[in-house]
Each structure stands twice: as C-alpha cells, then as structure tokens.
Design a protein around this motif. Structure first.
Motif, PDB file in Angstrom:
ATOM      1  N   ARG A  46     -72.563   0.675  38.847  1.00  0.00           N
ATOM      2  CA  ARG A  46     -71.354   0.358  39.614  1.00  0.00           C
ATOM      3  C   ARG A  46     -71.615  -0.717  40.661  1.00  0.00           C
ATOM      4  NH1 ARG A  46     -70.191   5.975  38.701  1.00  0.00           N
ATOM      5  NH2 ARG A  46     -71.368   6.636  40.529  1.00  0.00           N
ATOM      6  N   THR A  76     -69.697  -5.860  36.496  1.00  0.00           N
ATOM      7  CA  THR A  76     -68.330  -6.240  36.835  1.00  0.00           C
ATOM      8  C   THR A  76     -67.409  -5.946  35.653  1.00  0.00           C
ATOM      9  OG1 THR A  76     -68.494  -8.506  35.989  1.00  0.00           O
ATOM     10  CG2 THR A  76     -69.281  -8.100  38.240  1.00  0.00           C
ATOM     11  N   ARG A  77     -66.108  -6.057  35.866  1.00  0.00           N
ATOM     12  CA  ARG A  77     -65.150  -5.822  34.791  1.00  0.00           C
ATOM     13  C   ARG A  77     -65.243  -6.900  33.714  1.00  0.00           C
ATOM     14  NH1 ARG A  77     -61.352  -2.144  34.535  1.00  0.00           N
ATOM     15  NH2 ARG A  77     -61.140  -0.701  36.270  1.00  0.00           N
ATOM     16  N   PRO A 123     -65.654  -2.693  30.573  1.00  0.00           N
ATOM     17  CA  PRO A 123     -64.424  -2.113  31.131  1.00  0.00           C
ATOM     18  C   PRO A 123     -64.689  -1.016  32.140  1.00  0.00           C
ATOM     19  CG  PRO A 123     -64.789  -1.343  28.888  1.00  0.00           C
ATOM     20  CD  PRO A 123     -65.791  -2.437  29.129  1.00  0.00           C
ATOM     21  N   ASN A 124     -65.862  -0.380  32.068  1.00  0.00           N
ATOM     22  CA  ASN A 124     -66.204   0.701  32.979  1.00  0.00           C
ATOM     23  C   ASN A 124     -67.708   0.921  32.920  1.00  0.00           C
ATOM     24  OD1 ASN A 124     -66.721   2.442  30.617  1.00  0.00           O
ATOM     25  ND2 ASN A 124     -64.483   2.469  30.437  1.00  0.00           N
ATOM     26  N   CYS A 125     -68.175   1.913  33.655  1.00  0.00           N
ATOM     27  CA  CYS A 125     -69.609   2.198  33.703  1.00  0.00           C
ATOM     28  C   CYS A 125     -69.972   3.485  32.969  1.00  0.00           C
ATOM     29  CB  CYS A 125     -70.094   2.259  35.153  1.00  0.00           C
ATOM     30  SG  CYS A 125     -70.076   0.653  35.970  1.00  0.00           S
ATOM     31  N   LYS A 126     -69.203   3.836  31.955  1.00  0.00           N
ATOM     32  CA  LYS A 126     -69.578   4.955  31.102  1.00  0.00           C
ATOM     33  C   LYS A 126     -70.855   4.598  30.343  1.00  0.00           C
ATOM     34  CE  LYS A 126     -64.811   6.412  30.144  1.00  0.00           C
ATOM     35  NZ  LYS A 126     -63.815   6.623  29.068  1.00  0.00           N
ATOM     36  N   SER A 134     -70.147   2.483  27.268  1.00  0.00           N
ATOM     37  CA  SER A 134     -69.844   1.077  27.552  1.00  0.00           C
ATOM     38  C   SER A 134     -71.100   0.300  27.914  1.00  0.00           C
ATOM     39  CB  SER A 134     -68.821   0.987  28.681  1.00  0.00           C
ATOM     40  OG  SER A 134     -67.624   1.629  28.336  1.00  0.00           O
ATOM     41  N   ARG A 181     -67.911  -3.798  45.532  1.00  0.00           N
ATOM     42  CA  ARG A 181     -66.991  -3.995  44.414  1.00  0.00           C
ATOM     43  C   ARG A 181     -66.565  -5.456  44.325  1.00  0.00           C
ATOM     44  NH1 ARG A 181     -62.721   0.425  46.210  1.00  0.00           N
ATOM     45  NH2 ARG A 181     -63.387  -0.449  48.209  1.00  0.00           N
ATOM     46  N   ARG A 190     -55.600  -0.138  42.081  1.00  0.00           N
ATOM     47  CA  ARG A 190     -55.427   0.186  40.661  1.00  0.00           C
ATOM     48  C   ARG A 190     -54.352   1.232  40.446  1.00  0.00           C
ATOM     49  NH1 ARG A 190     -61.802   0.813  39.406  1.00  0.00           N
ATOM     50  NH2 ARG A 190     -62.395  -1.370  39.449  1.00  0.00           N
ATOM     51  N   ARG A 238     -66.297  11.658  29.755  1.00  0.00           N
ATOM     52  CA  ARG A 238     -66.056  10.467  30.578  1.00  0.00           C
ATOM     53  C   ARG A 238     -67.246   9.516  30.571  1.00  0.00           C
ATOM     54  NH1 ARG A 238     -67.111   8.763  35.581  1.00  0.00           N
ATOM     55  NH2 ARG A 238     -68.374  10.592  36.027  1.00  0.00           N
ATOM     56  N   THR A 239     -68.445  10.058  30.447  1.00  0.00           N
ATOM     57  CA  THR A 239     -69.647   9.233  30.525  1.00  0.00           C
ATOM     58  C   THR A 239     -70.215   8.855  29.167  1.00  0.00           C
ATOM     59  OG1 THR A 239     -71.029  11.213  30.679  1.00  0.00           O
ATOM     60  CG2 THR A 239     -70.261  10.246  32.742  1.00  0.00           C
TER      61      THR A 239
END
Length: 593
Positions: A148, A152-153, A157-160, A163, A267, A308, A574-575
């Motif tokens: 995190r 970056t985006r 898309p996320n830090c799962k 991904s 962020r 968001r 989620r992860t």
C-alpha cells in the motif's frame, strides 16, 4: 508431516542480532507464512486447518514447510467451499499442539513475513499462548501494508495478493491453500524489494519505515494547516475555484492536515489532491461521532472527486415484499409508505440480486411482474414446472397456502433468517460433497449477501424506529459526551462542561436538537452509513442510555448471529483470487533442491 527439513545454515543467524541496525536485506532470512483457518477469530474459537511456509534468503528458497492441522471439529461448509480443505482431508492430521512447535522450529531466527500479517501472526500467537509456549521475538513484515506504500492504481487495481501476484509475475497462483499462497507471497516480497531497491531501500530498517516521497511543492503548502485548531472535527480541501476536493475527519485537525504535506502521507491520490488544493477549511465538532457524521453528510453534499465513497453514494437498492393478493419480491430503489416489508439498503445492484436469488432459492414465491387476479387466468410458467413457484397464476395454490408461505418469508426478512440459512447450507454441502465447488460458491455468495442485508435491516430498523434516544459516555479527558439520536439520525451532540449540571445540560441539548420527521423504511431519516456509525458508538464500551422513546430492540434469533463465518470468508477472499481461479495443490513438505 516430515520431522526433518534440509536447509542451508543462515550466516546472519550466527553473525547478527535483531537489535543490530542497518541489516542488509540480502543477508536476512525470511520465513513467509500463510494459514488456512475455520474462521476469522482465534479468540472466538476458530482453528487452524493448514500451515504453509517458505524460507528464503538472498532470493534463494532454502526450504518449505506444509502441514494440514486437525481442527478437532467440523469445518464449516463455507470454509470447505473456499479452501477445498474437507473434514476427510484433516482426519488424522497432526493437532495444533504438534504443528505449531514444528513450524516455530522451522521459522526460528527468521524475519516473519505474511500478507495481511496481523491475521496469520495473531492466530499463531494465540495458540502459542494457549499452549503456554513462549512466543519468539520475531520481527514481522506485512507485504500488504508495504504494498500500500509502494503500489499505485496505475500498477494494480488493489493490493490483494492475487493482484500483486499478477503484477510481479508470480510463478504460483494464490488459491486459498497455505503453501501455494506462501509461495506467491515470496514472489510478491521479492517484487516489492526490487522496486524499493531502485528507491534506495536496502536494509530492513529502511524497508519498515519507507514512505512515499513528498514533492517540494507539497511541502510548501504546509502553511494551509496553520489556522486549524488542535481539536476534533472535519476538514475540507478546496481548489482555487472553491470546489471541494476531499473531505476528511480527525481528532486533531491541525496535526492531521499537516500530515498531508509530509512523508507520513503515502497515498499517491492524496499527493495529486494536495497539488490542486488552494485552501483547507476546518469545522470543529463537539465529539468524534459528530465529526464522522458531518463527514458523511458533506461527502454526500459535495461528492468530492478524491473521496472514493462519494461515487454513486445515492444509488441504493432494496428488496421489497409487495402487499397485494399474490405478493412477490421486487427490486426497488426507494422506500414507499405502503406498509410493505423491505430488505436493505444494498450498496450495489449486484449484492441485491444475490440476496434476491437466495430468497427465491428458498421460497417459491411468484417471480412474474405485475398484479395477478384472485382467480387463475394463465397457464403455468417454466418456474412452476421446475417446482420453483407455487404458481398462483394457474390455480395450483390457494390464497391461504400462498399467504402462509409469504408470512414465513416476511418473518425471514424481519426476524429469523434460519430457513434461508439452513436451506442454502444443505445445498452447499451436497454440491461440495460432489466436488461441485463452483456451484457451491454461487450459493455461498448469495447467502452471504442475504445474511448481511438481513442483519443490516434488522439493526437499522430497530434504531430508526425510536423517535428519540439519548446516550452518553465518559471520554478520555473525564468529561461526558452526549448524543441525541432521532429515528436513526444524529440530531445533536455535545460535551458536558466540567462542573455543569448534567441534567440541565442534557435537557437543553434535547431542546435544541434537530427535528426529525417520521418516514418509512429501515433508514428513513439518515443514510445507512450514518445510522451504522451511530450504532457502533451506541454499542461501544462505556455507553450509558439516558432516555429512550420507543423500543430499541433487535430479534434474538436475528441475522447478526450468522455474520461471523461470512465475515471470515469475505476477509480471506479479499486478499486472494476468485474461487474459479483456484487450482488444486497436493499437500507437500519438502526442502528446496
């Protein structure tokens, strides 16, 4: 599980200590661990069902550890569907009393690494304490937290874990099996280290304290925080045209806003926002709860581009049980004063559709639109032929039988969800026993959506049904914070001054509180988010009820009691990767060659 593991000795273990500063990453031995469990809380009775770990140093795998663990109880169908670990697989596996010491021996002298480390390390420490086993002084690295700060985006898309594994080209796809997920985390760890190496991060200490670098332009805007008080409240960043860019809340406005201009703000989106900001406005609030509620209302009013949750904040859905001769379930976007039963609100149409499907799977209520006459006038539909509709349209059911089924459905929505829970659990067990995990996963998601919605509806309806509720709590400074809540909406907030007459202060606060009119629905006078924040405060330790007008009660057999297992599954998913991407992984415990 084998009792021996071949591995190269770590020179760092002999030459360095954890207290030594500036330890190069290339010299450290990392033990990357992942667990599978029966739920989300070890303190709540959840057990470990699998431990997987990989030991690495300098980019080289030194050894691997894997074992299934006997949880001494049935694995819930939800967890079996999620992980593919069944009761038969863990039968005969070592208990945690044997598995934990074997893992601790494997991990001795290492820096412990996990994706979402508080979960895995929390379970391990819990069972170590339960066994009265000293917990080694591991240093812990959380790849999720580190990602995190770095990713970056534009990268992902996320830090799962799924991904990040895709981003760094991991050789193993995470699939809810412990060793597979640990292998994927190793590749993520190495990918993060490689990226940070280009930023001058080469030691464990630098890795643990790394934060995104702040531009000179951002630092020059620190003066925007100078006029703000050291007090709780809400802050609004505005651009040079006074448009609200971002709304936030803090217990210390000046300190929080200053952090946006320093290295403590990591962020990338916030860095972009600060670059556009021209002014910062602070609004003092009497209590943290008032600040949180004001934040929600300001976000809904201004819909700032950098918040968001402001996106589609007004697009909610409800499942409605209609009031007519032959009632049906309908998906609607607003609540009417029509004495109908409503389930919701749902934040997305997709979640509402899942809950609706769970109800249709259990109750054969008609699914055709429009009103039906009392007397049959049509032929049976396909759903009726499949046994999924009582088919009032062709006279297959009388009004009394249909009405009895509708009463059960209404009771399920408002009070007791057991009929849906038991029906879908039986279906999932049958599908899982036939290895039809994908189909079982569909029903799992439907049930989870329904249980969450039913719990939310029951809790919100209980609060919004109270014309007025007054509560207080002693804060850390010794003063009493008081809140007046009317029909689920925060109507007034204050802190009783030291030495003041408490009864008189509360009476004056109630007299000056916002007037809130009655309206239909579970959350008629406020957004669901506002009422839920109020509920969390009311349910927090130390809160005392001063007065309640009406009845603030929730059904004892309500949906909330079913949430724990669904929350555990959601956190695990989620992860990791979606269920359909899961691959089979045979249990293995072998050293690297």
């Amino acid at each position: 599980m084998s009792s021996s593991t071949r591995e190269a000795p770590s020179p760092w273990e002999a030459q360095r200590s954890f207290d030594e500063l500036g330890r190069p990453l290339r010299d450290l031995t990392f033990c990357v661990v992942d667990l599978e469990t029966t739920g989300g809380s070890a303190a709540g009775g959840s057990m470990i069902t699998e431990i997987g770990a990989v030991k690495v140093r300098g980019g080289e795998v030194l050894g691997e550890f894997q074992t299934l663990v006997d949880p001494r109880g049935e694995i819930p169908p939800f967890i079996a569907v999620l992980t593919g670990i069944t009761n038969g697989m863990v039968a005969g596996a070592p208990p945690i009393e044997s598995a934990l010491p074997a893992f601790l021996e494997f991990a001795a002298g290492c820096v412990l690494v996990a994706h979402n480390a508080p979960f895995d390390v929390g379970f391990l420490k819990h069972f170590a304490e339960q066994q009265q086993r000293p917990w080694p002084r591991f240093e812990v690295l959380d790849t999720a937290r580190l990602a995190r700060r770095v990713i970056t985006r534009d990268d992902a898309p996320n830090c799962k874990l799924s991904s990040l594994a895709a981003l760094f080209g991991a050789t193993t796809t995470p699939n809810h099996r412990a060793l597979s997920d640990a292998r994927a985390t190793v590749d993520v760890l190495h990918g993060l280290m490689e990226r940070l190496g280009g930023l001058g991060v080469h030691t464990l200490e630098e890795l643990q304290t790394f934060s995104a670098r702040v531009s000179t332009a951002q630092r020059k805007k620190r003066h925007l925080a100078e006029g703000l008080p050291h007090a709780p409240g809400v802050y609004l960043f505005r651009d040079d045209r006074s448009r609200v860019l971002y709304v936030g809340t803090s217990q210390d406005l000046r300190t929080r806003v200053r952090s946006y201009f320093t290295a403590s703000e990591t962020r990338s989106r916030m860095g972009e926002m600060v670059g556009l900001a021209a002014t910062v406005t602070g609004i003092e609030c009497a209590t943290p709860l008032e600040a949180q509620v004001r934040e929600l209302r300001l976000i809904a009013e201004h819909e700032p581009r950098y918040n968001r949750r402001s996106r589609n904040s007004r697009k909610v859905h409800f499942v409605k049980l209609t009031r007519e001769t032959w009632p049906r379930l309908s998906l609607v976007t607003r609540v009417l004063d029509d004495d109908a039963d409503y389930l919701g609100p749902f934040g997305s149409r997709r979640a509402a559709d899942k809950a609706l499907a769970a109800l249709h799977d259990t109750f054969p209520v008609r699914q055709c639109s429009g009103r039906l006459p009392r007397r049959p006038s049509r032929s049976a539909c396909v759903l009726a032929e499949m046994g999924r509709c009582l088919s009032p349209c062709d006279g297959s059911v009388d009004e009394q039988t249909y009405a009895a089924m509708v009463r059960r459905l209404s009771d399920t929505l408002l009070r007791r969800p057991d009929e849906v829970v038991e029906s879908i659990n039986r279906r999932m067990e049958a599908l899982a026993s036939d290895d039809r995990f994908e189909e079982a996963g569909v029903h799992r998601d439907r049930l989870a959506a329904f249980v969450r919605a039913a719990s939310r509806t029951q809790r919100l309806s209980a609060l919004s049904g109270c014309p007025e509720l007054v509560a207080c709590r002693r804060e850390d400074d010794g003063r009493w914070a008081v809140h007046v809540v009317r029909r689920g909406r925060l109507a007034a907030a204050g802190v009783i001054p030291t030495g003041a007459d408490a009864h008189q202060y509360v009476a004056e606060l109630r007299a000056s509180a916002e007037t809130v009119a009655h309206a239909p629905g579970p959350v008629p006078a406020a957004t669901a988010e506002e009422s839920e924040k109020i509920l969390r405060w009311l349910e927090s330790p130390g809160v005392r009820l001063v007065d309640v007008e009406g009845e603030w009660v929730c059904p004892v057999a309500g949906a909330t009691r079913h949430l724990a297992v669904h929350d555990a599954v959601a956190e695990s998913r989620r992860t990791l990767v979606p269920f359909e991407d899961r691959r089979d992984l045979a249990p293995v415990h072998r050293p690297a060659r």
